[in-house]
Scaffold this motif. Sequence first.
Motif, PDB file in Angstrom:
ATOM      1  N   LEU A 182      33.659  43.067  40.440  1.00 53.34           N
ATOM      2  CA  LEU A 182      33.736  44.727  41.147  1.00 53.34           C
ATOM      3  C   LEU A 182      33.281  45.649  39.456  1.00 53.34           C
ATOM      4  N   TYR A 183      34.287  45.231  38.210  1.00 51.07           N
ATOM      5  CA  TYR A 183      33.735  46.445  37.554  1.00 51.07           C
ATOM      6  C   TYR A 183      33.864  46.398  36.335  1.00 51.07           C
ATOM      7  N   ASN A 184      32.863  46.206  35.300  1.00 47.79           N
ATOM      8  CA  ASN A 184      33.172  45.774  33.721  1.00 47.79           C
ATOM      9  C   ASN A 184      33.313  46.812  33.030  1.00 47.79           C
ATOM     10  N   PRO A 214      32.616  34.462  45.291  1.00 49.52           N
ATOM     11  CA  PRO A 214      34.454  35.150  44.732  1.00 49.52           C
ATOM     12  C   PRO A 214      34.779  36.252  44.121  1.00 49.52           C
ATOM     13  N   ILE A 215      35.270  36.809  44.372  1.00 52.32           N
ATOM     14  CA  ILE A 215      35.611  38.227  43.678  1.00 52.32           C
ATOM     15  C   ILE A 215      36.572  38.679  42.303  1.00 52.32           C
ATOM     16  N   THR A 216      35.936  38.800  41.343  1.00 57.29           N
ATOM     17  CA  THR A 216      36.865  39.314  39.724  1.00 57.29           C
ATOM     18  C   THR A 216      36.275  40.746  39.676  1.00 57.29           C
ATOM     19  N   VAL A 217      37.333  41.238  38.561  1.00 57.47           N
ATOM     20  CA  VAL A 217      37.874  41.943  37.925  1.00 57.47           C
ATOM     21  C   VAL A 217      38.323  41.450  36.346  1.00 57.47           C
ATOM     22  N   GLY A 218      37.673  41.415  35.050  1.00 53.80           N
ATOM     23  CA  GLY A 218      37.436  40.728  34.165  1.00 53.80           C
ATOM     24  C   GLY A 218      38.756  41.548  33.851  1.00 53.80           C
ATOM     25  N   LEU A 219      39.152  41.106  32.751  1.00 49.89           N
ATOM     26  CA  LEU A 219      40.872  41.501  31.687  1.00 49.89           C
ATOM     27  C   LEU A 219      40.200  41.599  30.683  1.00 49.89           C
ATOM     28  N   TRP A 220      40.390  43.257  29.695  1.00 51.29           N
ATOM     29  CA  TRP A 220      39.416  43.001  28.893  1.00 51.29           C
ATOM     30  C   TRP A 220      40.672  43.644  26.906  1.00 51.29           C
ATOM     31  N   LYS A 221      41.220  44.349  27.770  1.00 54.07           N
ATOM     32  CA  LYS A 221      42.359  45.273  26.923  1.00 54.07           C
ATOM     33  C   LYS A 221      43.606  44.954  26.745  1.00 54.07           C
ATOM     34  N   TRP A 222      44.664  44.532  26.896  1.00 52.88           N
ATOM     35  CA  TRP A 222      45.667  43.759  27.358  1.00 52.88           C
ATOM     36  C   TRP A 222      46.978  45.217  27.206  1.00 52.88           C
ATOM     37  N   ASP A 223      46.763  46.339  26.512  1.00 55.68           N
ATOM     38  CA  ASP A 223      47.315  47.308  26.910  1.00 55.68           C
ATOM     39  C   ASP A 223      47.831  47.907  28.387  1.00 55.68           C
ATOM     40  N   LEU A 224      46.114  47.792  28.891  1.00 58.87           N
ATOM     41  CA  LEU A 224      45.972  48.999  29.649  1.00 58.87           C
ATOM     42  C   LEU A 224      46.239  47.774  30.539  1.00 58.87           C
ATOM     43  N   GLU A 225      48.005  48.024  30.992  1.00 61.06           N
ATOM     44  CA  GLU A 225      48.281  47.056  31.796  1.00 61.06           C
ATOM     45  C   GLU A 225      48.647  47.047  33.453  1.00 61.06           C
ATOM     46  N   ASP A 226      48.960  48.691  33.846  1.00 61.16           N
ATOM     47  CA  ASP A 226      49.008  48.849  34.943  1.00 61.16           C
ATOM     48  C   ASP A 226      47.259  48.709  35.494  1.00 61.16           C
ATOM     49  N   LEU A 227      46.427  48.495  34.735  1.00 61.00           N
ATOM     50  CA  LEU A 227      45.139  48.080  35.582  1.00 61.00           C
ATOM     51  C   LEU A 227      44.799  46.709  35.731  1.00 61.00           C
ATOM     52  N   ASN A 228      45.760  46.028  34.584  1.00 58.05           N
ATOM     53  CA  ASN A 228      45.036  44.271  34.158  1.00 58.05           C
ATOM     54  C   ASN A 228      45.594  43.685  35.828  1.00 58.05           C
ATOM     55  N   LYS A 229      47.080  44.306  36.078  1.00 54.49           N
ATOM     56  CA  LYS A 229      48.161  44.082  37.270  1.00 54.49           C
ATOM     57  C   LYS A 229      47.010  44.116  37.873  1.00 54.49           C
ATOM     58  N   VAL A 230      46.512  45.249  38.267  1.00 53.87           N
ATOM     59  CA  VAL A 230      45.563  45.327  39.633  1.00 53.87           C
ATOM     60  C   VAL A 230      44.321  44.603  39.892  1.00 53.87           C
ATOM     61  N   GLN A 231      43.835  43.893  38.593  1.00 50.71           N
ATOM     62  CA  GLN A 231      42.868  43.352  38.644  1.00 50.71           C
ATOM     63  C   GLN A 231      43.217  41.933  38.770  1.00 50.71           C
ATOM     64  N   ILE A 238      39.520  34.027  37.360  1.00 52.32           N
ATOM     65  CA  ILE A 238      40.184  35.074  37.028  1.00 52.32           C
ATOM     66  C   ILE A 238      38.956  35.220  35.698  1.00 52.32           C
ATOM     67  N   SER A 239      38.463  35.969  35.532  1.00 47.72           N
ATOM     68  CA  SER A 239      37.579  36.991  34.241  1.00 47.72           C
ATOM     69  C   SER A 239      38.027  37.193  33.227  1.00 47.72           C
ATOM     70  N   TYR A 240      37.508  37.504  31.945  1.00 42.64           N
ATOM     71  CA  TYR A 240      38.103  38.158  31.008  1.00 42.64           C
ATOM     72  C   TYR A 240      37.146  38.274  29.573  1.00 42.64           C
ATOM     73  N   HIS A 241      37.462  39.004  29.061  1.00 34.49           N
ATOM     74  CA  HIS A 241      36.640  39.403  27.130  1.00 34.49           C
ATOM     75  C   HIS A 241      37.724  39.209  26.480  1.00 34.49           C
ATOM     76  N   ILE A 264      36.889  32.263  33.949  1.00 37.65           N
ATOM     77  CA  ILE A 264      36.056  32.649  32.846  1.00 37.65           C
ATOM     78  C   ILE A 264      35.707  33.675  32.651  1.00 37.65           C
ATOM     79  N   CYS A 265      34.960  33.399  30.633  1.00 32.00           N
ATOM     80  CA  CYS A 265      35.283  34.066  29.611  1.00 32.00           C
ATOM     81  C   CYS A 265      33.926  35.039  30.321  1.00 32.00           C
ATOM     82  N   THR A 266      33.462  36.255  30.490  1.00 32.25           N
ATOM     83  CA  THR A 266      32.358  36.251  30.997  1.00 32.25           C
ATOM     84  C   THR A 266      32.132  37.588  29.985  1.00 32.25           C
ATOM     85  N   GLU A 267      32.422  37.954  28.336  1.00 39.11           N
ATOM     86  CA  GLU A 267      31.728  38.474  27.247  1.00 39.11           C
ATOM     87  C   GLU A 267      32.493  37.732  25.975  1.00 39.11           C
TER      88      GLU A 267
END
Length: 347
Positions: A182-184, A214-231, A238-241, A264-267
Motif C-alpha cells: 500500500l505504501y512504499n 494479501p495486503i502489506t506495508v513494508g518496514l524499512w527504517k527501524w527507528d520510525l517506531e510509530d509508523l512501524n507499529k501501524v504497518q 510481513i514485508s521489509y527492505h 517477504i523482502c521486497t527490496e
Amino acid sequence: MTDSKDSTSNHKMQAGTAAVWSAQQANDWYQAQGWLTGADYIPSNAVNQLEMWQKETFSPDLIDKEFQLAENIGFNTMRVFLHSLVWKEDADGFKKRIDQFLTIAEKHHIKPMFVFFDDCWNKQASPGPQPAPKTGVHNSGWVQDPGQPRSEDTTIFPELEKYVTDIMTTFKSDKRILAWDLYNEPGNNGKANKSMPLLKAVLKWAHAVRPDQPITVGLWKWDLEDLNKVQIAGSDIISYHDYETPDWHQRVVQLLKAFGRPVICTEYMARTRKSLFSNTLPMLKKENVGAINWGFVEGKTNTIYAWDSPMPDGGEPKLWFHDIFRKDFTPYKQDEVDLIKKLNGKQ
C-alpha cells in the motif's frame, strides 16, 4: 523493533474495517505460492511510474520481452509501482493497461505485487511527457505519490480513496495478482510521522475493499517506531527492505519471523554495500523468505549507479549498484544469473 506485546494488534484493525488475515490464513496462502523470487520492475525505457503506465509510453512488447527474461531465470513475481496521477488522467485506460500487463505477466508465470503510494525521490509529478534521465544519476526521474507536501494534505484524501478503491475493487479477486503493497517507505524524505495520516487512511481504504490477495506495508527504517507499529498491525503478510550484509539481514529476518506470518523482502541487493545475490539470496531461500531485489534491466532509471554516487560523465560504474541484465538483455554477471537459476530450479 517494537515490543512484542504490540504483535497482538496483528489480529485487529480499527472498528469499521475488515479484519487483517489471521496468521494461519496468511501462512496457508504463502505455502500455496512456493518460494517467491523476483525484482522491483519498471521497463528499461521508462524513467518513472508515469512513463511506464501512461498510454503514450506504455510498452507491452518490451514488457513481454523483459518478462521472458524473468521467466527464464525462474522469477515468479515482480514488484511494480502504480501512480495516482495516471488514474486521475485516464482511469479506464489505466485499468485496461493494468489488465494487459497482468495478461503478459500470467503468460510468463509471474504474479506481480502492486504498490500504491511512495515517499521516495522527487517530490512532485506531472502528467504528460516525463523528463529525460539526468546523466549518471540514480533514479533521477522517479516521483513520489501523491508527492510532497500533497501527502500531508487531507483535503485530497477523498480523491485518493476513490483511486485506491477503484483499482483494488476492479482487481480484488484477480488471481494474477500476488499482493498489494500500500505504501512504499512511508516517512522517507524527512517526512517521518507526517506520513501517518495517509498511512492509516490507505490501510482503512484497502481493508474496506478486503481483496482476496494479501495486503502489506513494508518496514524499512527501524527507528520510525510509530509508523512501524501501524504497518505491522495492518499487514496480512510481513514485508521489509534490507540492503545490509547478510549477517545483519538475517537478524532482521529472525526478528520478523517472531510475528508468525509470512515474510517477504521486497527490496535488497546493492552490490557496493555488499548486499549481493551470492551472499543474500541463498540465506533468504534457506529462511523461506520471499526475495525481491531492486532492479532488473539497465535502463532510464539509472539504477546501475549508487544512490549517493553520481557519475556525471555517464560512464559505467566499476561495480553496478542494482540491475541484473544489460540493455541488450545479456547478464551483467553470468555467475549471478546462474545462481538465481539454480536456486529457482532452472538448471
